[in-house]
Scaffold this motif. Structure first.
Motif, PDB file in Angstrom:
ATOM      1  N   UNK A  14     126.844  83.237 -47.332  1.00 25.70           N
ATOM      2  CA  UNK A  14     126.180  82.500 -47.530  1.00 25.70           C
ATOM      3  C   UNK A  14     126.304  81.095 -48.803  1.00 25.70           C
ATOM      4  N   UNK A  15     126.804  81.580 -48.973  1.00 24.79           N
ATOM      5  CA  UNK A  15     128.207  80.666 -50.404  1.00 24.79           C
ATOM      6  C   UNK A  15     128.693  79.249 -49.495  1.00 24.79           C
ATOM      7  N   UNK A  16     128.099  78.067 -49.871  1.00 27.04           N
ATOM      8  CA  UNK A  16     128.577  77.437 -49.854  1.00 27.04           C
ATOM      9  C   UNK A  16     130.080  76.590 -50.468  1.00 27.04           C
ATOM     10  N   UNK A  17     130.850  76.685 -49.187  1.00 26.97           N
ATOM     11  CA  UNK A  17     132.468  76.940 -49.732  1.00 26.97           C
ATOM     12  C   UNK A  17     133.116  74.884 -49.553  1.00 26.97           C
TER      13      UNK A  17
ATOM     14  N   UNK B 254     124.934  75.393 -41.473  1.00 28.71           N
ATOM     15  CA  UNK B 254     125.970  74.845 -41.570  1.00 28.71           C
ATOM     16  C   UNK B 254     126.947  76.114 -41.943  1.00 28.71           C
ATOM     17  N   UNK B 255     127.827  76.920 -41.056  1.00 28.89           N
ATOM     18  CA  UNK B 255     128.518  78.031 -40.807  1.00 28.89           C
ATOM     19  C   UNK B 255     129.854  77.586 -40.784  1.00 28.89           C
ATOM     20  N   UNK B 256     130.813  78.314 -41.807  1.00 28.65           N
ATOM     21  CA  UNK B 256     131.673  78.524 -41.909  1.00 28.65           C
ATOM     22  C   UNK B 256     132.376  79.884 -41.299  1.00 28.65           C
ATOM     23  N   UNK B 257     132.619  80.414 -40.917  1.00 29.63           N
ATOM     24  CA  UNK B 257     134.148  81.251 -40.478  1.00 29.63           C
ATOM     25  C   UNK B 257     134.818  81.495 -41.711  1.00 29.63           C
ATOM     26  N   UNK B 258     134.714  81.287 -43.061  1.00 21.97           N
ATOM     27  CA  UNK B 258     135.840  82.407 -44.191  1.00 21.97           C
ATOM     28  C   UNK B 258     134.454  82.968 -44.860  1.00 21.97           C
ATOM     29  N   UNK B 259     135.165  83.905 -45.631  1.00 27.37           N
ATOM     30  CA  UNK B 259     134.049  85.407 -46.150  1.00 27.37           C
ATOM     31  C   UNK B 259     133.483  84.395 -47.401  1.00 27.37           C
ATOM     32  N   UNK B 260     133.658  83.169 -47.909  1.00 24.63           N
ATOM     33  CA  UNK B 260     132.233  82.536 -48.895  1.00 24.63           C
ATOM     34  C   UNK B 260     131.043  82.996 -48.301  1.00 24.63           C
TER      35      UNK B 260
ATOM     36  N   UNK C 268     133.971  75.611 -38.768  1.00 22.84           N
ATOM     37  CA  UNK C 268     132.911  74.616 -39.772  1.00 22.84           C
ATOM     38  C   UNK C 268     131.730  74.452 -38.344  1.00 22.84           C
ATOM     39  N   UNK C 269     130.825  74.698 -38.361  1.00 20.09           N
ATOM     40  CA  UNK C 269     129.469  74.255 -37.773  1.00 20.09           C
ATOM     41  C   UNK C 269     128.438  73.922 -37.754  1.00 20.09           C
TER      42      UNK C 269
ATOM     43  N   UNK D 286     138.281  67.187 -36.417  1.00 17.06           N
ATOM     44  CA  UNK D 286     137.308  66.909 -35.598  1.00 17.06           C
ATOM     45  C   UNK D 286     137.243  67.653 -33.868  1.00 17.06           C
ATOM     46  N   UNK D 287     136.742  68.454 -33.523  1.00 18.19           N
ATOM     47  CA  UNK D 287     136.782  69.249 -32.685  1.00 18.19           C
ATOM     48  C   UNK D 287     135.728  68.809 -31.201  1.00 18.19           C
ATOM     49  N   UNK D 288     134.501  68.801 -31.814  1.00 17.83           N
ATOM     50  CA  UNK D 288     134.019  68.352 -31.452  1.00 17.83           C
ATOM     51  C   UNK D 288     132.224  67.702 -32.562  1.00 17.83           C
ATOM     52  N   UNK D 289     131.609  66.058 -32.181  1.00 26.42           N
ATOM     53  CA  UNK D 289     130.237  66.238 -32.845  1.00 26.42           C
ATOM     54  C   UNK D 289     129.745  67.542 -33.611  1.00 26.42           C
ATOM     55  N   UNK D 290     130.215  68.186 -34.958  1.00 25.92           N
ATOM     56  CA  UNK D 290     129.229  69.074 -35.355  1.00 25.92           C
ATOM     57  C   UNK D 290     130.177  70.371 -35.352  1.00 25.92           C
ATOM     58  N   UNK D 291     131.461  70.048 -34.944  1.00 26.25           N
ATOM     59  CA  UNK D 291     132.262  71.538 -35.377  1.00 26.25           C
ATOM     60  C   UNK D 291     133.606  70.859 -35.328  1.00 26.25           C
ATOM     61  N   UNK D 292     133.953  71.273 -36.631  1.00 24.84           N
ATOM     62  CA  UNK D 292     135.076  71.413 -37.305  1.00 24.84           C
ATOM     63  C   UNK D 292     135.805  72.013 -37.785  1.00 24.84           C
ATOM     64  N   UNK D 293     137.497  71.922 -37.468  1.00 23.05           N
ATOM     65  CA  UNK D 293     138.758  73.001 -38.350  1.00 23.05           C
ATOM     66  C   UNK D 293     138.653  72.043 -39.268  1.00 23.05           C
ATOM     67  N   UNK D 294     138.998  73.753 -40.494  1.00 24.32           N
ATOM     68  CA  UNK D 294     138.955  73.094 -41.786  1.00 24.32           C
ATOM     69  C   UNK D 294     140.089  73.726 -42.400  1.00 24.32           C
TER      70      UNK D 294
END
Ligand SMILES: [Zn+2]
Length: 88
Positions: free
Chosen positions: A65-68, A55-61, A43-44, A26-34
């Protein structure tokens, strides 16, 4: 980044997250590190100006636009937290 329309969209990602069991911080509400194969992804989860849940993630998938599975793992925490928030 993808728009979350329903949980069925995440079915495969959730199954993968259950198998891999990434660490979610948990980073803050709505922002997480996975945790992922190459370190941590951010992930935001937020609502955009039109009211869509994005939902935004910093990975390639997710870039394509893929749900990772990172997003699925972060969302399970996010949804639990959102339920606890009296204003949400
Ligand atoms: Zn991801």
């Amino acid at each position: 980044m993808f728009i979350l329309k329903g949980i069925d969209q995440l079915e495969k990602a959730i199954a993968k997250a259950k198998k891999i069991r990434p660490r979610v911080e948990f980073d803050r509400f709505g922002r997480y590190r996975v945790s992922g194969s190459k370190g941590y992804y951010t992930v935001i989860c937020r609502k955009d100006e039109r009211g869509y849940k994005t939902v935004a993630c910093t990975c390639k998938g997710a870039e394509r636009g893929l749900a990772c599975y990172h997003a699925a793992a972060a969302l399970s925490l996010h949804i639990g937290l959102a339920r606890q928030k009296p204003s949400a």
